[in-house]
Design an enzyme around this catalytic site. Structure first.
Site, PDB file in Angstrom:
ATOM      1  N   HIS B 269       0.820  -1.212   0.000  1.00 17.17           N
ATOM      2  CA  HIS B 269       0.000   0.000   0.000  1.00 17.17           C
ATOM      3  C   HIS B 269       0.852   1.259   0.000  1.00 17.17           C
ATOM      4  CE1 HIS B 269      -2.330   3.205   2.054  1.00 17.17           C
ATOM      5  NE2 HIS B 269      -3.261   2.798   1.205  1.00 17.17           N
ATOM      6  N   CYS B 646      -2.729  -1.191 -16.438  1.00 23.20           N
ATOM      7  CA  CYS B 646      -2.746  -0.177 -15.378  1.00 23.20           C
ATOM      8  C   CYS B 646      -2.052  -0.639 -14.107  1.00 23.20           C
ATOM      9  CB  CYS B 646      -4.171   0.273 -15.074  1.00 23.20           C
ATOM     10  SG  CYS B 646      -5.204  -1.039 -14.409  1.00 23.20           S
TER      11      CYS B 646
END
Lengths: 201, 694
Positions: B269, B646
Site C-alpha cells: 500500500h 494499469c
C-alpha cells in the site's frame, strides 16, 4: 588519491551501474546467437598493431570490451601500444577442458608474440632492451577490479639488466621487476603481498 | 623470497610467465568476488573473460611521464568539457591504489601543453568515431601519449539527456539514436529531488530497505498517521514511520515528507500510494524495530524518538541518521526536447493512474493522454466520508445501506467533476470499488469503541461486524466485482455519481469522457450481469436529468484473473475495453501473495531462481503470455477493443517495451513515471522498427 575527492579517478573503481538503476542484463554473445561478426572458427588470438588489426569494436562478446576497443582505436590510427587479445571462447574452452588451456592456444600466442617482437624490434626475455607486456582481463561487460592484472611481464634476472641499460634507469628497472614478482606471486601463485613487501623493504 | 613462499623458482622463461599469467586471468573469471559481482550486477550469459596481452608503456619514467583517466564530457552534468584527472610520474595502478592525489586535466597544459593538445584532438576523434561520450585511460611515456582504453562512459540521467541533445545539435547523432541513448528509468533524476552527494557522504547509515518511490526526504519521526497530520499542520517536517500502512493512513502519508515502513514490498500500500504522488518512500526495511505506542524506533543499535531526524533515499532504499541537504530538480529545455521527440516516435499511448484532480493535473503536465486508472476507494477515507462509508458497511439491510450511500454520493460526484475538469477532453477510466470492506473498518479495540460512539451503536456490534468481515485470504475474497454482485447498491451509487458528474460537466461545456471499469472479472456472465445494471443506471440518471444527447460512456473490465485472460474472447463480447491489472495478474499467476513476498523473494533472487522481482518488471514468459492471449483473443472477437495496462508495470521501461510488442493501445502509470513511459514507448517503437529492417 584523495579518499574524499569527488574526482573522476576516485570514482573509477566503482564504475558500475548506480544503485537503483536497473541491472545490466547481457544476452548471450552475438557471435553465437545471431551470427554477428563471424570469427574464424578455431581462431583464439586477435592481433592489434601497425602490422595488422584483426578485431573491431563490434566484437565485444568475443574480445571483451577492452580488447574490441583497443583494436578499434588502433584501426583509426590512435596511438595504442600494440598487442593481442585472447578470446572469451578460449576462456570458455579452458573451463570446458577441466581448467586446461585449450590445445594450440600457446602456439597461437607465441606466434603473435613474434609479430609483436618484429613490430617493436624488441625480443621477449632479451637482456638487451627486452619486450615487456601487460596481461589484463576484459569481459564483454566491465567488471572493474574483479579480475587479475599483471604488469611488466617478461622481466627475468637477465632481462632486468637489459631494461636498466635501455632506460639508463636501474632504479626504475628493478622497481618494475619487484612489481612483477610481487603481482605474479599474488595473482598467479596466491601468495600475500606483505611477504614480498617485507622482503623488498 | 618468491621461492620460499611459492615453493618453486620465479619462472625465468618469459613464455612460461605468460602461460601462467593467461591461466591466472582465466581462473579469476570464476573467483568468488567476480562471481558475486556478476550476480549483484545482474550480469548473465557471458562466455568468460578475454585476455589482453599488450606491450608495456610506462607513465613512471620520470617527470615527463604520467597517466590518467577522463570522460570526454562531464559525466555528472553532461557539459561538453573534458573531465578527468592525471598523475605525473605514475603508473595506472598507482592511480587506482589512491596513494597520491591526482590533478584535474585542466591543469595539464601547465605541465605539458603538447600532450594536452594531443589529448583534446583524440577526444574529438573518439567522439566523432564512436558518436558517444567516452571514458578513456591514457599514459604518457617520456612525452609521448598512448591510449590504453576507451569505452562508452557511464553517466547520470541528467548528463544522458544533455549529451544526447547536444550531440543531436552537433549532428553527431540522429533523433532516433538520441532517443535510444537515454535510459528511460533515469529520467526520474530530472523530476524529483535528490540528496546532495557531498552531504550524503557524511551521513550515518542506519539500514537499507526497498526503494519504493524515488526522491529524497528528511524529517522528524512520526509514528502514526494522526500524529503526522497534526505535526505537519503545526509546520514540522515529519517522516512517517509505520510497520506498514493501510488506507486509513493516507492523510498522514500525504502530510509527511516521506514514508518509511519495516514490512511490505514494491506493491505494498505505502509503495503504490507514495509512488502515485511522487513522494519519497522506502518500504520493507526489516531491521527497523518500531514501537508505535512508545514512539521509538530501534535500529543499528540506536533508539530514536519523535525528535530524531532521519533521511531516506527513495532511489536507493538507504535510511540515514540526521539531516541531508537535497537538490531540487530543474526541468531543462533539453527535457522538453526529449519529450517532444518521444511523442514523435512512439505509437503506444501513455495514460496515468490518478485518484485526485491534483494528481490528474500534474500527470497532464507530464504529458498523460488520459487516466487509465482512477481508484475510487481512496475517496472514501477523507474526513466525513469514512463515517458514511462505515455506516454503510455496518448497515444490516439494503435500505440502511442505501441511506448511507446517499451521503457518499455528492462527495463522489464532486471528486469526479474535479477529475473530469482536470482531464477535459481526455478519457478517464474509473474503477468501481475494489478492496474488501474490512479495509475500511478499524482493527484495534480503542478505535472500534470510538467509532461505535460516533455511529451511536454498541461497540459489540462493531466488533461483531469486523469479525464477520474477517477473511482467511482477503486478496482472493469478497472484493472487486464480487462486492457489486452482493451489494448492487454500491455499484449503482458509483455509476450514478459518474453519470451525474458527466452530465454536469457536459452541460457546462467541459468535455468529460468517463470509462467505467469493473474490477476482478473472471467470467463473461459476471460482467454481463453487472453491465446490465450499469446501463440501467445510466439510462435512469439520463432520464432524471432529462439529458437527451447521446452519452458515450464506455464499459470495460480489468483483466487480472488468469481465467479472464483465458476466456478473453467471450468477455470481449460484453466489454468495450480491457485493462490488464498486472499486479493482481502476477500475484495470481505465480500464486505469490504480493504482501508477503519479502519473506522468500530475496532468496529466489539470490539463488537465481527468478531473474527479477515479477511485481517490478513484468514476467514476460509467463504473465506476459496471459497478456498476449488476452489481447489476441479479445480482439479476435472485437477488433476495435481498446486494450491497456494499469498495474505498476506501466511505468517500468522493460514492461513498456513488452506492451508495445504485445500491441496494447496504452500503458497507464503514476504521474511521475509518465515521462519515463513516453520515452520507453518511443524506444520500443524505434527498436521494433530497427529489428524489422534486419
Amino acid at each position: 588519491m584523495s579518499s574524499k575527492g569527488s574526482s573522476a579517478v576516485a570514482k573509477r573503481p566503482a564504475n558500475k551501474s548506480r544503485a537503483g538503476s536497473p541491472a545490466q542484463i547481457v544476452e548471450a554473445p552475438a557471435s553465437k546467437k545471431n551470427g554477428g561478426p563471424k570469427p574464424k572458427p578455431g581462431k583464439m588470438v586477435y592481433y592489434f598493431g601497425v602490422s595488422r588489426t584483426e578485431g573491431n569494436s563490434s566484437m565485444k562478446p568475443l574480445l571483451g570490451g577492452k580488447g574490441a576497443n583497443l583494436a578499434e582505436m588502433t584501426s583509426i590510427d590512435l596511438p595504442v601500444p600494440p598487442g593481442f587479445t585472447i578470446t572469451t571462447d578460449a576462456c570458455a574452452a579452458y573451463y570446458k577442458n577441466g581448467q586446461q588451456l585449450p590445445y594450440g592456444l600457446m602456439n597461437e600466442v607465441n606466434k603473435n608474440i613474434a609479430v609483436l617482437e618484429a613490430e617493436l624490434d624488441k625480443k621477449f626475455g632479451s637482456n638487451d632492451n627486452p619486450l615487456l607486456v601487460s596481461v589484463r582481463s576484459g569481459a564483454a561487460v566491465s567488471m572493474p577490479g574483479m579480475m587479475n592484472t599483471i604488469l611488466n611481464l617478461g622481466l627475468t634476472d637477465a632481462s632486468v639488466a637489459g631494461l636498466a641499460a635501455a632506460t639508463s634507469n636501474a632504479r626504475f628497472a628493478y622497481d618494475a621487476y619487484r612489481r612483477l614478482i610481487n603481482m605474479f606471486g599474488d595473482v598467479v601463485m596466491g601468495v600475500d603481498h606483505s611477504h614480498f613487501e617485507e622482503a623488498f623493504n | 623470497m618468491y621461492q620460499k613462499h611459492v615453493g618453486e623458482v620465479f619462472p625465468q622463461n618469459p613464455f612460461k610467465q605468460l602461460e601462467l599469467a593467461i591461466e591466472a586471468v582465466f581462473k579469476s573469471w570464476n573467483s568468488d568476488k567476480a562471481v558475486s559481482y556478476r550476480r549483484i550486477e545482474g550480469i548473465r550469459g557471458l562466455n568468460g573473460t578475454a585476455v589482453n596481452v599488450q606491450s608495456m608503456v610506462y607513465g613512471n619514467m620520470g617527470d615527463d611521464s604520467g597517466t590518467g583517466v577522463a570522460f570526454t564530457r562531464n559525466n555528472a552534468t553532461g557539459e561538453n568539457a573534458f573531465y578527468g584527472e592525471f598523475l605525473v610520474n605514475a603508473q595506472g595502478e598507482d592511480v587506482v591504489a589512491g596513494i597520491r592525489t591526482p590533478r584535474h586535466v585542466d591543469e595539464m597544459p601547465k605541465w605539458n601543453k603538447d600532450v594536452y593538445g594531443q589529448l583534446l584532438k583524440i577526444k574529438g576523434r573518439l567522439e566523432k568515431h564512436y558518436k558517444d561520450m567516452q571514458d578513456i585511460e591514457f599514459t604518457i611515456e617520456r612525452g609521448k601519449l598512448y591510449m590504453l582504453q576507451t569505452r562508452t562512459g557511464k553517466r547520470s540521467g541528467i548528463a544522458s539527456v544533455r549529451i544526447a541533445c547536444d550531440m543531436l545539435r552537433e549532428k553527431l547523432i540522429d533523433e532516433k539514436t538520441a532517443m535510444l541513448r537515454i535510459p528511460a528509468g533515469d529520467l526520474t533524476q530530472l523530476l524529483l529531488p535528490s540528496f546532495d552527494p557531498a552531504s550524503k557522504k557524511k551521513a550515518t547509515a542506519l539500514t537499507r530497505g526497498i526503494p519504493a518511490s524515488p526522491g529524497a526526504a528528511t524529517g522528524k519521526l512520526a509514528f502514526t498517521a494522526h500524529e503526522a497530520v497534526e505535526r505537519a499542520r503545526a509546520g514540522e517536517k515529519v517522516l512517517l514511520v509505520r510497520s506498514e500502512t493501510s488506507p486509513e493512513d493516507v492523510e498522514g502519508m500525504h502530510s509527511a515528507v516521506g514514508i518509511l515502513t519495516s514490512t511490505g514490498g514494491r506493491t505494498s500500500h505505502a509503495a503504490v500510494v507514495a509512488c502515485g504522488w511522487g513522494k519519497c518512500c522506502v518500504v520493507g526495511a526489516g531491521e527497523l524495530n518500531i514501537d508505535e505506542k512508545k514512539g521509538t524506533l530501534k535500529v543499528a543499535g540506536q533508539t530514536l524518538g519523535r525528535d530524531s531526524v532521519v533521511s531516506i533515499d527513495g532511489s536507493t532504499g538507504e535510511v540515514m541518521l540526521g539531516a541531508i541537504s537535497s537538490i531540487e530538480p530543474k526541468l531543462s529545455g533539453d527535457f522538453t526536447l526529449v519529450m517532444k521527440l518521444a511523442d514523435k516516435y512512439r505509437t503506444l499511448g501513455v495514460r496515468t493512474n490518478a485518484d485526485t484532480p491534483e494528481d490528474a493535473q500534474r500527470a497532464r503536465e507530464f504529458g498523460a493522454e488520459g487516466i487509465g486508472l482512477t481508484r475510487t476507494e481512496h475517496m472514501f477515507f477523507e474526513g466525513d466520508r469514512i463515517k458514511a462509508m462505515r455506516e454503510m458497511i455496518l448497515a444490516e439491510n439494503r435500505a440502511d445501506r442505501e441511506k448511507a450511500l446517499a451521503k457518499l454520493l455528492p462527495y463522489q460526484r464532486d471528486d469526479f467533476v474535479g477529475i473530469f475538469k482536470a482531464m477535459k477532453g481526455l478519457p478517464v477510466t474509473i474503477r468501481l470499488l475494489d478492496p474488501p470492506l474490512h479495509e475500511f473498518l478499524p482493527q484495534d479495540d480503542a478505535t472500534q469503541t470510538e467509532m461505535a460512539q460516533m455511529l451511536k451503536i454498541s461497540a459489540e456490534k462493531v466488533r461483531r461486524r469486523v469479525a464477520q468481515l474477517h477473511e482467511m485470504n482477503p486478496m482472493l475474497g469478497h472484493r472487486g466485482c464480487r462486492l457489486a454482485v452482493t451489494y448492487p447498491e454500491i455499484l449503482v451509487m458509483q455509476v450514478r455519481a459518474i453519470v451525474e458528474a458527466t452530465i454536469e460537466c457536459l452541460r457546462s461545456n467541459i468535455k468529460a469522457m468517463p470509462e467505467i471499469m469493473v474490477p476482478l472479472i473472471g467470467t463473461k456472465r459476471e460482467l454481463a450481469a453487472l453491465r446490465a445494471e450499469i446501463e440501467a443506471t445510466i439510462a435512469e440518471v439520463k432520464a432524471e436529468q432529462d439529458y437527451k444527447p447521446r452519452l458515450d460512456i464506455k464499459i470495460g473490465t480489468m483483466i487480472e484473473i488468469p481465467r479472464a485472460a483465458l476466456t478473453a474472447d467471450e468477455i470481449a463480447e460484453v466489454a468495450e475495453f480491457f485493462s490488464f491489472g498486472t499486479n493482481d495478474l502476477t500475484q495470481m499467476t505465480f500464486g505469490y501473495s504480493r504482501d508477503d513476498i519479502n519473506t522468500f523473494l530475496p532468496d529466489y533472487l539470490k539463488r537465481e531462481l527468478l531473474d527479477h522481482d515479477p511485481f517490478q518488471s513484468l514476467d514476460q514468459d509467463g504473465v506476459g503470455q496471459l497478456v498476449k492471449m488476452g489481447v489476441d483473443k479479445g480482439r479476435s472477437r472485437k477488433p476495435e477493443l481498446k486494450v491497456g495496462i494499469c498495474g505498476e508495470h506501466g511505468g517500468d521501461p522493460k514492461s513498456v517495451h513488452f506492451c508495445h510488442r504485445a500491441g496494447l493501445d496504452y500503458v497507464s502509470c503514476s504521474p511521475f513515471r509518465v515521462p519515463i513511459a513516453r520515452l520507453a514507448a518511443a524506444q520500443a517503437a524505434i527498436m521494433g522498427e530497427q529489428a524489422a529492417k534486419k
